[in-house]
Write an enzyme that holds these catalytic residues in place. Structure first.
Site, PDB file in Angstrom:
ATOM      1  N   HIS A   1     -54.918 -16.329  20.738  1.00 58.76           N
ATOM      2  CA  HIS A   1     -55.835 -15.352  21.368  1.00 58.76           C
ATOM      3  C   HIS A   1     -55.763 -15.418  22.897  1.00 58.76           C
ATOM      4  O   HIS A   1     -56.710 -15.029  23.583  1.00 58.76           O
ATOM      5  CB  HIS A   1     -57.314 -15.622  20.976  1.00 58.76           C
ATOM      6  CG  HIS A   1     -57.657 -15.303  19.560  1.00 58.76           C
ATOM      7  ND1 HIS A   1     -58.586 -16.043  18.863  1.00 58.76           N
ATOM      8  CD2 HIS A   1     -57.220 -14.353  18.726  1.00 58.76           C
ATOM      9  CE1 HIS A   1     -58.717 -15.555  17.641  1.00 58.76           C
ATOM     10  NE2 HIS A   1     -57.886 -14.524  17.537  1.00 58.76           N
TER      11      HIS A   1
ATOM     12  N   ARG B   1     -60.907 -18.455   7.105  1.00 62.48           N
ATOM     13  CA  ARG B   1     -60.237 -19.726   7.421  1.00 62.48           C
ATOM     14  C   ARG B   1     -61.291 -20.809   7.615  1.00 62.48           C
ATOM     15  O   ARG B   1     -62.358 -20.552   8.171  1.00 62.48           O
ATOM     16  CB  ARG B   1     -59.419 -19.621   8.706  1.00 62.48           C
ATOM     17  CG  ARG B   1     -58.258 -18.674   8.615  1.00 62.48           C
ATOM     18  CD  ARG B   1     -57.402 -18.769   9.887  1.00 62.48           C
ATOM     19  NE  ARG B   1     -56.634 -17.560  10.036  1.00 62.48           N
ATOM     20  CZ  ARG B   1     -56.533 -16.868  11.154  1.00 62.48           C
ATOM     21  NH1 ARG B   1     -57.126 -17.276  12.260  1.00 62.48           N
ATOM     22  NH2 ARG B   1     -55.808 -15.782  11.199  1.00 62.48           N
TER      23      ARG B   1
ATOM     24  N   GLU C   1     -56.636  -6.481  24.339  1.00 62.01           N
ATOM     25  CA  GLU C   1     -55.369  -7.208  24.406  1.00 62.01           C
ATOM     26  C   GLU C   1     -54.203  -6.279  24.737  1.00 62.01           C
ATOM     27  O   GLU C   1     -53.275  -6.661  25.432  1.00 62.01           O
ATOM     28  CB  GLU C   1     -55.142  -7.944  23.083  1.00 62.01           C
ATOM     29  CG  GLU C   1     -56.194  -9.040  22.901  1.00 62.01           C
ATOM     30  CD  GLU C   1     -56.231  -9.649  21.515  1.00 62.01           C
ATOM     31  OE1 GLU C   1     -55.524 -10.641  21.312  1.00 62.01           O
ATOM     32  OE2 GLU C   1     -56.967  -9.142  20.652  1.00 62.01           O
TER      33      GLU C   1
ATOM     34  N   ARG D   1     -46.283  -7.513  21.602  1.00 62.63           N
ATOM     35  CA  ARG D   1     -47.065  -8.714  21.338  1.00 62.63           C
ATOM     36  C   ARG D   1     -46.185  -9.691  20.560  1.00 62.63           C
ATOM     37  O   ARG D   1     -45.602  -9.322  19.536  1.00 62.63           O
ATOM     38  CB  ARG D   1     -48.290  -8.372  20.505  1.00 62.63           C
ATOM     39  CG  ARG D   1     -49.050  -9.613  20.132  1.00 62.63           C
ATOM     40  CD  ARG D   1     -50.164  -9.328  19.181  1.00 62.63           C
ATOM     41  NE  ARG D   1     -50.868 -10.564  18.895  1.00 62.63           N
ATOM     42  CZ  ARG D   1     -51.366 -10.871  17.720  1.00 62.63           C
ATOM     43  NH1 ARG D   1     -51.250 -10.032  16.703  1.00 62.63           N
ATOM     44  NH2 ARG D   1     -51.982 -12.005  17.535  1.00 62.63           N
TER      45      ARG D   1
ATOM     46  N   ASN E   1     -47.556  -3.798  18.492  1.00 63.66           N
ATOM     47  CA  ASN E   1     -47.990  -5.033  17.837  1.00 63.66           C
ATOM     48  C   ASN E   1     -47.485  -4.943  16.390  1.00 63.66           C
ATOM     49  O   ASN E   1     -48.074  -4.239  15.564  1.00 63.66           O
ATOM     50  CB  ASN E   1     -49.520  -5.121  17.895  1.00 63.66           C
ATOM     51  CG  ASN E   1     -50.047  -6.374  17.239  1.00 63.66           C
ATOM     52  OD1 ASN E   1     -49.289  -7.146  16.624  1.00 63.66           O
ATOM     53  ND2 ASN E   1     -51.340  -6.587  17.339  1.00 63.66           N
TER      54      ASN E   1
END
Ligand code: AMP
Length: 408
Positions: A187, A248, A392, A98, A7
């Protein structure tokens, strides 16, 4: 098969070496043989942390100026006679990467070929902060491990099953056709993983289920999974839309942005930073982007921390209600991500008042479900409420394996 999962960010490479096979996937017994991360790449004080399965974590500080050096360093550590877990790099059978944005080009994971790289490059316009770094990592890894298959696993691919009614914005349609302005969702690997795990836990087939999955980490999103397909998700064109997040803003009237830019005399870049880095839990509480600290401050009587936590939970509740409506019902509600896995308080607050739609939380089960798989609804409740730690990297390794085996 041993799959190296990478990743790659702008200045970091996170990795896991995972042993998997079709039989191990079936029995959920894949193994993480080693994991680690190289951070602060591009500096003379990059940090490489590493932990082999069953061993101690170690960290080294050294000059690592580029991704290629970082990946070489990772392979060197994995094959180190003292603390490594394999004898030679040839024991790595595949690499899984990823990749954040696959646009409309990728609805599933693929093996990397020149044509795929070109298409991922085309998607970079949609994710300029991520895709170029993912590709840089891929190119470096390809040079170091040229003879093994490399797979790309996209954050967006899982949501390509959304219907147009869920993904088209209320803007002139030509902006969609001309520039790809639409909701993509993110996601995807996490929503997919916990949805898949819930079938094993509950012994239900994907065709029989209507799931709402809540990935609540520093970034947060909710997904409606109807009979095994993502039909809506709360993040949109970028990961800024939807829930309130660590820093955010989530959903916002777009007019606010122009008004604030004018009033505060902000550049486009400053406004982007404001929405992504200075908003959310952090912006409202003034305390932190970390839910743990926000909740601790709330407990001390800090009113703004209380408001931040309230907004987070209220908006989550609204999305759960909306997605139950989108699927004409829900039978499983799943919490994952750092907050979803570890915060009984947030889970209880988000579910309070949803009893009318069959969502009940058993207080004692909820309190003890921390960082582990658990059912937190009472036995026999209409909606199974589950906590499932996400993984993940495992999905990336499994997709790489299945692509190599030709079964994906
Ligand atoms: P992630 O992005 O999935 O790694 O999640 C990281 C976030 O999870 C942190 O920023 C915290 O806000 C949150 N978190 C982790 N542990 C807890 C906890 N025990 N209670 C509340 N939030 C937590």
């Amino acid at each position: 098969m041993k799959v190296l999962v990478l990743n790659c960010g702008s200045s970091s490479v996170k990795y896991q070496l995972i042993e998997t096979s079709l039989a191990q996937i079936e029995s959920n017994t894949d193994r993480v043989i080693a994991r680690g991360a190289v951070e602060r790449i591009g500096t003379s004080s990059a940090i490489h942390s590493y932990r082999p399965e069953g061993g101690e974590k170690s960290s080294e500080v050294k000059e690592i100026l580029e991704h290629r050096v970082a990946i070489t360093e990772i392979i060197r550590t994995l094959t180190d006679p003292r603390r490594g877990v394999i004898r030679e790099a040839r024991e790595i059978d595949a690499v899984g990467h990823r990749v954040v944005h696959g646009g409309e080009k990728f609805a599933r994971s693929v093996l990397m070929r020149d044509e795929v790289v070109r298409q991922v490059e085309e998607c970079s316009e949609l994710a300029p902060l991520h895709n170029p770094h993912n590709l840089r990592g891929y190119r470096a890894a390809r040079k170091i491990l040229p003879d093994v298959p490399h797979a790309a696993v996209f954050d967006t691919a899982y949501h390509q099953t959304m219907p147009p009614a869920a993904y088209v914005y209320g803007l002139p349609y030509v902006l969609y056709t001309r520039h790809g302005i639409r909701r993509y969702g993110f996601h995807g690997t996490s929503h997919r993983f916990v949805g898949w795990r819930s079938q094993s836990i509950l012994g239900r087939r994907r065709e029989d289920s209507r799931l709402i999955t809540c990935h609540l980490g520093n970034g947060a999103s909710v997904c409606a999974i109807d009979h095994g397909r993502s039909v809506d998700t709360s993040m949109g064109f970028t990961p800024l839309e939807g829930l309130l997040m660590g820093s955010r803003c989530g959903d916002l009237d777009p007019s606010v942005i122009f008004h604030v830019m004018h009033k505060e005399d902000l550049t486009e870049q400053q406004a982007t930073t404001l929405l992504n880095k200075h908003s959310g839990l952090y912006g409202i509480s003034g305390v932190s982007n970390d839910m743990r600290e926000v909740l601790a401050e709330e407990a001390k009587g800090n009113e703004r921390a209380r408001l931040a936590a309230d907004i987070f939970c209220y908006r989550l509740k609204k999305y759960i209600g909306a997605y139950a409506a989108a699927m004409a019902g829900v039978d499983t509600l799943i919490f994952t991500g750092g907050i979803g896995e570890n915060s009984p308080a947030v889970r209880a607050r988000a579910c309070a008042g949803l009893e009318f739609m069959g969502v009940h939380v058993d207080a004692a089960r909820n309190e003890t479900a921390i960082g582990t798989e658990a059912r937190i609804s009472p036995d026999g409740a209409p909606v199974a409420v589950l906590v499932i730690p996400t993984n993940e990297e495992l999905i990336i390794a499994r997709d790489a394996l299945r692509l190599v085996e030709g079964v994906l």
